[in-house]
Design an enzyme around this catalytic site. Structure first.
Site, short mmCIF file in Angstrom:
data_model
loop_
_atom_site.label_atom_id
_atom_site.label_comp_id
_atom_site.label_asym_id
_atom_site.label_seq_id
_atom_site.Cartn_x
_atom_site.Cartn_y
_atom_site.Cartn_z
N CYS C 146 0.43 -0.93 0.22
CA CYS C 146 0.06 0.11 0.02
C CYS C 146 0.84 1.43 0.14
CB CYS C 146 -1.07 -0.24 1.20
SG CYS C 146 -2.15 -0.95 1.39
N HIS C 147 1.61 1.82 0.86
CA HIS C 147 2.79 2.54 1.26
C HIS C 147 4.14 1.83 0.73
CE1 HIS C 147 -1.48 3.48 2.46
NE2 HIS C 147 -1.23 4.88 1.65
#
Lengths: 434, 319, 182
Positions: C146-147
């Protein structure tokens, strides 16, 4: 009308951009002049509003825990009662709140009936109130189905079946209401959706109701219009504190029921999961529907052209028409009662018939809880006849034939002293244009 | 103003009076002998559960009732409410066999019960329960006390005072009188109808129209014994069951269980104990509710008193 | 309340009114707050949710170097049968190099079995690395797509926005190769 003033900078900042504080002040604050002689019976309007808020608040939280599916609905309610934190409290408040909402609203309605609050210029205010009553009934009915107990199911089945009395389209309409061939999962789901929606519709109509109220202000126990500032006091603090006290008394009653007899107004059968194959011995609606239920069952005869055997309205349809007619008649009440005097205090004959109507409503309620046969059926029929006679015959006749007592000249002077005799014969003409 | 207030209260009282009448009349329409009232520790404003009785009731449920009746809404962890320790609950749960799964191979498997498991049901579904019990599925007991109008009184009366071997002569006579009256009333109605039909028939005969002579109703026999009630086969007599014929054979017998605390296991004691237990299963939050209620009420009464004083003060100058 | 004697009469009337308003207002506030609390509390996990809190896992079929995922309280739990190399790698790091310093032995009961909740501490995604062929990030542990948070072979955050290490659930060995989580 000095306008709204405040020392608080934040309030002034908001007020300049959106005059909500002066709006509130004009609605329920010091800038809303009210008759100074309102009795405690005038508490029930605000009380109804607060009850609506209580119902919506508890209802939203219940909806977060409830499952609208025939296989899980009953179980999910039991989960609320057992496992959800304070779930039992929220559910008992919501369940009994419905009953208290109706108690409050029925008192509110009878107050309006006695003091002629439906008369000009408040006809629209009254009619909006009747719309609220209808919406409340629909909401309460659908809410009662959600726990999916025996009474839920069979109540839903019996009441939806009323629509089958409609000529030609009856069966089609009932199947459409159910979304199936009996009350089933689709029915439960749509009832849940509508039960969540309708309270907000009620809020909308309540706003209209209050709007209409503020046009001419509250009626009062004397029923004559306020003549000037000496007849009025600001709503705040006088009626805010009085309403607050009334709310306290109400909450004591409410809490006593919620905490000590929470199932008293319910039916034991609703703690049995719905069983579409077995009908309970006595299907009885919730108490607040009993008078209407009695009217529904009182029509046991076909209505047709005498001596020809031609049936125009079958008994079943007749009952449905009578039941809805019992509410419909309230819509046209302002035009049935043409007496120029509002308050029942000055209408000696009206008073007697009004008391009879109040007793009649209670008798109808009791008859509704009894099996519709024998003596109780006869009593229900007589009571139904009186209910309609009161609105359709007695009130129009009284408008013409009753001589009202002399009216006081103003609210500030409700008791006529000495020379009142000269006024006694004068035709009452008190309510021309506020 | 005071008058209006009193009127409001009167209206409230009238409405609630109407309410009082309604549920009772529904009860009366049940048409049986009235269920006797018993003393319960959980009634009243300060009522609490008799935990010793409820624990004994749990034993009765497990040893007698559980063979046929489920208890769907009670998990073993809930028993902590009745004063059982975590270990006792674990031990009790472990006696149950629970079907769990599916496991990684997709198969259901059996394991010992754990505290979060619910009481196992004696039958896999309602049809199986009905099939095993002559067509009458034994109802779930979790909510039984709330699902019957007379609540725990009904349960105790049904199990401890209602069967043929238990019922008192007075109650029996009351039932016989009630039933005889009912039959006589039905007979009188039938007789009236018969006489009416007979007139129609005689008129027809006089006019030379062919007609069937109506049959005269039979004089009813008085009910003098349980046999006279004419219960269906397979039903046992019970004075407090609607219609008097119950599919459940008498469940409790003297010393049917051996109480750990040495309480003599009389039928009445067991009926009392299991009714206590089933009241708890139906309303486990009763104590919390009543305890909170008294605080809320005291608060509201004081608050309302202050509001009344404030109201008086504000209104002092208005006349 | 600095009333002078001359205004005592009017003053006492006002004091009484102020007191009543204050008392009513205070009680109203307390009452409203106590009435709202049950409504708020009802949204907390309910008793049966709190009770459903243990999962038993048989570790015998998990080969060395293999990673499996089980569910506990609705969340994925990563179980890693670590190789000696991975354990050594985890122990080799100096604690002061870590954003969330924690020794490897503090995160395991038996060093070869690493058990953690597989939910990225940044914003709740499930990191990659459980299945063969998935990216394991720069430190050979797990990688949150995701990040971009990188976790090492002890599940500790090494790089990226996640603030803390992957949490270790409460668990115990009930047999040599059986654990109960919760």
């Amino acid at each position: 009308m000095s306008g709204f003033q405040s020392n608080n900078g934040v309030i002034r900042w908001i007020e300049h951009r959106m005059p909500i504080f002066s709006f509130l002040d004009h609605s329920v604050g010091s800038e809303y002049p009210s008759p100074k002689n309102l009795s405690y019976l005038w508490n029930f309007g605000s009380l109804a509003g607060i009850t609506l808020v209580i119902m919506i608040a508890t209802g939203i939280l219940l909806a977060m825990q409830y499952t609208a599916h025939v296989d899980h609905a009953f179980e999910s309610v039991e989960r609320i009662m057992r496992d959800v934190n304070y779930g039992w409290l929220i559910r008992y408040i919501h369940m009994n709140g419905a009953s208290f909402f109706f108690i409050v609203v029925y008192i509110h309605i009878f107050r309006g009936l006695y003091y002629g609050s439906y008369k000009a210029p408040r006809e629209l205010l009254w009619m909006l109130g009747v719309v609220i009553l209808l919406l409340m009934m629909a909401t309460a009915f659908m809410g009662y189905v959600l726990p999916w107990g025996q009474m839920s199911f069979w109540g839903a089945k019996v009441i939806t079946n009323l629509f089958s009395a409609i000529p030609f389209f009856g069966e089609t309409i009932v199947v459409w209401l159910w979304g199936g061939f009996t009350v089933d999962n689709p029915t439960l789901n749509r009832f849940f959706a509508l039960h969540y929606l309708l309270p907000f519709v009620i809020v909308g109509v309540v706003i209209l109701h209050i709007w209409a109220l503020h046009r001419f202000g509250s009626n009062n126990p004397v029923g004559i219009d306020t003549k000037g500032p000496q007849d009025k006091i600001p709503f705040h603090p006088y009626y805010t504190v009085k309403d607050a006290f009334g709310l306290g008394v109400f909450l004591v009653f409410f809490a006593a029921v919620v905490f000590y007899i929470p199932n008293y107004m319910g039916h034991a059968d609703n703690y049995i999961p719905a069983n579409p194959l077995s009908t309970p011995a006595h299907i009885v609606p919730e108490w607040y529907f009993l008078p209407f239920y009695a009217i529904l069952r009182a029509i046991t005869f076909d209505i047709g052209i005498p001596f020809t055997g031609v049936v125009i309205i079958e008994a079943k349809l007749g009952g449905v028409i009578a039941m809805f007619g019992a509410i419909a008649v309230l819509f046209i009440l302002p035009w049935l009662d043409r007496s120029p005097v509002r308050s029942g205090r000055f209408r000696p004959i009206f008073r007697i018939f009004f008391v009879l109507l109040f007793i009649d409503a209670i008798v109808l309620g009791y008859a509704g809880s009894q099996p519709a046969e024998g003596l109780w059926l006869a009593i229900a029929q007589v009571s139904t006849a009186y209910y309609f006679a009161y609105f359709l015959i007695i009130l129009p006749l009284l408008s013409v034939f009753e001589t009202p007592k002399p009216l006081p000249t103003s609210i500030s002077e409700p008791v006529l002293r000495g020379g009142g005799g000269t006024l006694a014969g004068a035709p009452a003409k008190p309510m021309e244009k506020a | 103003m005071r008058k209006g207030f009193l009127f409001g209260l009167a209206a409230l009282a009238a409405v609630s009076g109407g309410l009082t009448a309604a549920p009772q009349s529904v009860q009366a329409a049940g048409e049986g002998v009235p269920v006797p009232k018993f003393d319960w520790t959980f009634s009243g404003i300060f009522g609490t559960y008799d935990r010793a009785a409820a624990q004994r009731g749990l034993q009765v449920y497990r040893e007698v009732c559980a063979g046929c009746h489920s208890l769907d809404y009670i998990a073993f962890r809930n028993l902590a409410d009745l004063g059982y320790s975590e270990d006792e609950i674990k031990a009790m749960a472990a006696e149950a066999i629970v079907v769990d799964g599916p496991n990684d191979e997709g198969e259901m498997f059996e394991r010992e019960g754990l505290p979060f498991d619910y009481f196992p049901a004696p039958f896999p579904n309602e049809k199986a329960a009905a099939f095993a019990n002559n067509g009458a599925a034994p109802p779930d007991l979790s909510l039984m006390t709330k699902a019957r109008g007379a609540g725990p009184d009904y349960l105790k009366a049904l199990m401890g005072h209602g069967y043929e071997d238990q019922v008192s002569e007075d109650v029996l006579q009351e039932i016989f009188t009630l039933e005889t009256d009912k039959r006589v009333q039905a007979y009188e109605l039938a007789l009236e109808e018969y006489q009416h039909k007979l007139e129609v028939y005689e008129d027809k005969v006089a006019d030379g129209i062919e007609a069937n002579r109506p049959t005269e109703p039979e004089q009813p026999l008085p009910v003098e014994s349980i046999e006279d009630l004419g219960l269906s086969d397979g039903l046992s007599f019970n004075a407090y069951f609607p219609g008097y014929g119950i599919a459940m054979a008498m469940p409790l017998f003297e010393d049917g269980v051996e109480y750990a605390d040495g309480t003599p296991a009389t039928v009445e004691q067991m009926a009392y104990d299991v009714s206590n237990f089933l009241m708890w299963t139906a309303e486990p939050t009763l104590e919390e509710r009543k305890g909170m209620g008294i605080k809320v009420l005291i608060f509201l009464i004081v608050f309302t008193g202050i509001l009344y004083a404030a109201k008086r003060k504000v209104w002092a100058d208005v006349h | 309340m600095a009333e002078t004697a001359t205004t005592a009469q009017a003053g006492s009337g006002e004091t009484r009114r102020d007191f009543l308003y204050l008392a009513a207002g205070a009680m109203g506030a307390v009452g409203a707050a106590s009435a709202v609390w049950p409504l708020i509390a009802s949204m907390n996990p309910s008793a049966e949710v709190l009770a459903l809190a243990s999962t038993e896992v048989d570790l015998a079929p998990v080969a060395e170097g293999q990673r499996i995922t089980v569910t506990w309280r609705g969340n994925p739990v990563f179980i890693d049968h670590r190789t000696p190399a991975q354990i050594e790698q985890a122990n080799a790091v100096a604690l002061d190099e870590l954003p969330d310093p924690e020794a490897d032995e503090a995160r395991v009961v038996k060093p070869e079995w690493l058990v953690m909740i597989g939910v990225c501490t940044h914003l709740g995604c499930v990191p990659l690395g459980q299945k063969t062929g998935q990216s394991r990030g720069e430190y050979g542990g797990w990688f949150c797509p995701c990040h971009g948070s990188h976790y090492d072979t002890s599940g500790r955050i090494r790089k990226g926005p996640a603030p803390t290490n992957l949490p270790v659930p409460p668990y115990e060995f009930t047999a040599d190769t059986t654990i109960v989580i919760g």
